[in-house]
Design an enzyme around this catalytic site. Structure first.
Site, short mmCIF file in Angstrom:
data_model
loop_
_atom_site.label_atom_id
_atom_site.label_comp_id
_atom_site.label_asym_id
_atom_site.label_seq_id
_atom_site.Cartn_x
_atom_site.Cartn_y
_atom_site.Cartn_z
N LYS A 83 -8.32 14.06 -32.15
CA LYS A 83 -8.61 12.62 -32.15
C LYS A 83 -10.11 12.32 -32.02
O LYS A 83 -10.59 11.32 -32.54
CB LYS A 83 -7.85 11.93 -31.02
CG LYS A 83 -6.33 12.00 -31.16
CD LYS A 83 -5.74 10.72 -31.65
CE LYS A 83 -4.30 10.81 -32.09
NZ LYS A 83 -3.39 11.53 -31.22
N GLU A 105 -5.88 1.04 -29.82
CA GLU A 105 -4.50 1.13 -29.34
C GLU A 105 -4.29 2.57 -28.90
O GLU A 105 -4.98 3.48 -29.37
CB GLU A 105 -3.53 0.78 -30.47
CG GLU A 105 -3.20 1.94 -31.44
CD GLU A 105 -4.40 2.44 -32.26
OE1 GLU A 105 -5.39 1.69 -32.39
OE2 GLU A 105 -4.35 3.59 -32.76
N SER A 367 -3.04 20.83 -33.30
CA SER A 367 -3.77 19.56 -33.19
C SER A 367 -4.29 19.26 -31.79
O SER A 367 -5.24 18.51 -31.62
CB SER A 367 -2.89 18.42 -33.68
OG SER A 367 -1.65 18.41 -32.99
C1 LIG Z 1 -2.01 11.78 -31.56
C2 LIG Z 1 -1.66 13.18 -31.76
C3 LIG Z 1 -0.88 13.62 -32.86
C4 LIG Z 1 -0.26 12.67 -33.84
O1 LIG Z 1 -1.16 11.90 -34.56
P1 LIG Z 1 -1.53 12.22 -36.08
O2 LIG Z 1 -2.32 11.02 -36.47
O3 LIG Z 1 -0.25 12.35 -36.83
O4 LIG Z 1 -2.31 13.46 -36.10
C5 LIG Z 1 -0.66 14.97 -33.03
N1 LIG Z 1 -1.14 15.87 -32.15
C6 LIG Z 1 -1.88 15.51 -31.08
C7 LIG Z 1 -2.37 16.56 -30.15
C8 LIG Z 1 -2.16 14.15 -30.84
O5 LIG Z 1 -2.89 13.81 -29.77
#
Ligand SMILES: *Cc1c(COP(=O)(O)O)cnc(C)c1O
Length: 382
Positions: A83, A105, A367
């Site tokens: 993020k 948000e 992620s």
């Molecule tokens: C917010 C988040 C997601 C989901 O958001 P995307 O916009 O689909 O990437 C996935 N993994 C993590 C670690 C997150 O914080």
């Protein structure tokens, strides 16, 4: 048509927001064409976020799956997820536009923390809309945002979760567009947001492609990423769009009653300013969602994913809560890495993929890190 991905995307917003979207689009185009903008972005990516994030060969997981698995380590970024890439890009744009106040948000709080972080870094006042139910579930992230100097505004309408927080942030933006920049956290929202967020998150895919070519000397057969709004997935896909590489998104199948799987189970509809796949009932009412991973608990999906699914360039699998929790445990035990429960959905999909593609080389986008999810994992049991 500009701002559309096939029939998806667009700008389904109140009349009063059009001037703000036009201003945002022209600022974005100007910044994207400016080498100085990218020099500052790249500098912060290196010296603040800690990029490039490593591409780790997961040897024991590979042996377990019967494939060659590489992990793109967005969990190692400052603040613990992908993020921050987008938050840095957008705050640079906000400052360039002369905006003096940032709103955002947040669902689980990861985007809220990333936004509060960059606002602290740039000395900008920050207000984050968050569902009161999410505030209860994610108290630690609420306190983190407050420590970073942000104000967290509870949203008690609807299901008091991410969808409602997003609606409230849009309402604030409509009222305060002159001074306020809305820093959206995924590849969703009206044009130009999905395009902008993809461009900032593309750093993931561009790095991963160069890294796999250096380390292995060949492209992977597939790239796999979890899909909530779709920003980490579109970011890693961006690096491989023109290659003969399978692009696979993984949606949350949830608990068997409710899911977050908009592409698999949704129908085209409009949410938060764009046309996309939306979980809705026969009367077009948005359905309640559920995922053990708060970041995947959203009834819509970024419009470019809707397009990639319809065109067949990408496909979208399903992983439920139980499978994600098992993958969380597995990655801890086999690799010494605690993935975010969102990312654990992408890990869990390896089992499915390996059945049809034994021996294949794949990259999974990790992620985020799982420290934030430990209490959920303990509550749910493994
Ligand atoms: C917010 C988040 C997601 C989901 O958001 P995307 O916009 O689909 O990437 C996935 N993994 C993590 C670690 C997150 O914080």
């Amino acid at each position: 048509m500009k701002g559309y991905f096939g029939e998806f995307g667009g700008q389904y917003v109140p009349e009063t927001l059009y001037p703000a979207l036009i201003e945002l689009e022209s600022a974005m185009e100007c910044a994207f064409g400016d080498a100085a903008f990218w020099a500052e972005f790249d500098g912060l990516m290196a010296d603040y976020v800690g990029r490039p994030s490593p591409l780790t060969c997961a040897h024991r997981l590979s042996a377990h799956c019967g494939m060659e698995v590489w992990l793109k380590r967005e969990d190692l970024n400052h603040t613990g997820s992908h993020k921050i890439n987008n938050a840095i890009g957008q705050i640079l744009l906000a400052r360039r536009m002369g905006k003096t106040r940032i709103i955002a948000e947040t669902g689980a709080g990861q985007h809220g923390v990333a936004t509060a972080t960059v606002c602290a870094l740039f000395g900008m006042p920050c207000q984050v809309y968050m569902g009161s139910e999410d505030m209860r579930r994610q108290r630690l992230n609420v306190e983190r945002m407050r420590l970073l100097g942000a104000e967290v505004i509870p949203v008690a309408t609807g299901s008091a979760t991410l969808k409602d927080a997003t609606s409230e942030a849009i309402r604030d933006w409509v009222t305060n567009v002159d001074t306020t920049y809305y820093l959206i956290g995924s590849a969703i929202g009206p044009h130009p947001y999905p395009t902008m967020v993809k461009r900032f998150q593309a750093v993931i895919g561009v790095e991963a492609r160069a890294q796999i070519l250096t380390k292995k000397g060949a492209l992977p057969r597939a790239v796999i990423a979890c899909v909530g709004g779709g920003s980490n997935a579109i970011g890693i896909f961006a690096g491989f769009m023109q290659d003969p590489v399978e692009l696979i998104g993984v949606e949350a199948y949830g608990n068997g009653v409710h899911s977050g799987a908009s592409i698999n189970f949704g129908l085209p509809g409009v949410l938060h300013g764009a046309r996309l796949h939306l979980l809705q009932d026969g009367d077009r009412q948005v359905l309640p969602t559920h995922s053990v991973a708060a970041g995947l608990d959203y009834p819509g999906v970024g419009p470019e994913h809707s397009y990639l699914a319809m065109s067949g360039r990408a496909r979208y699998g399903l992983v439920d809560d139980r499978q994600a929790l098992a993958a969380f445990a597995l990655l801890n035990r086999l690799e010494g890495i605690a993935p975010a429960l969102e990312s654990a959905h992408a890990i869990a999909y390896l089992n499915t993929y390996a059945q049809e593609n034994p021996g294949a080389c794949v990259i999974v986008n990790l992620s985020g890190r799982g420290d934030k999810d430990l209490h959920t994992v303990l509550e749910e049991g493994l």
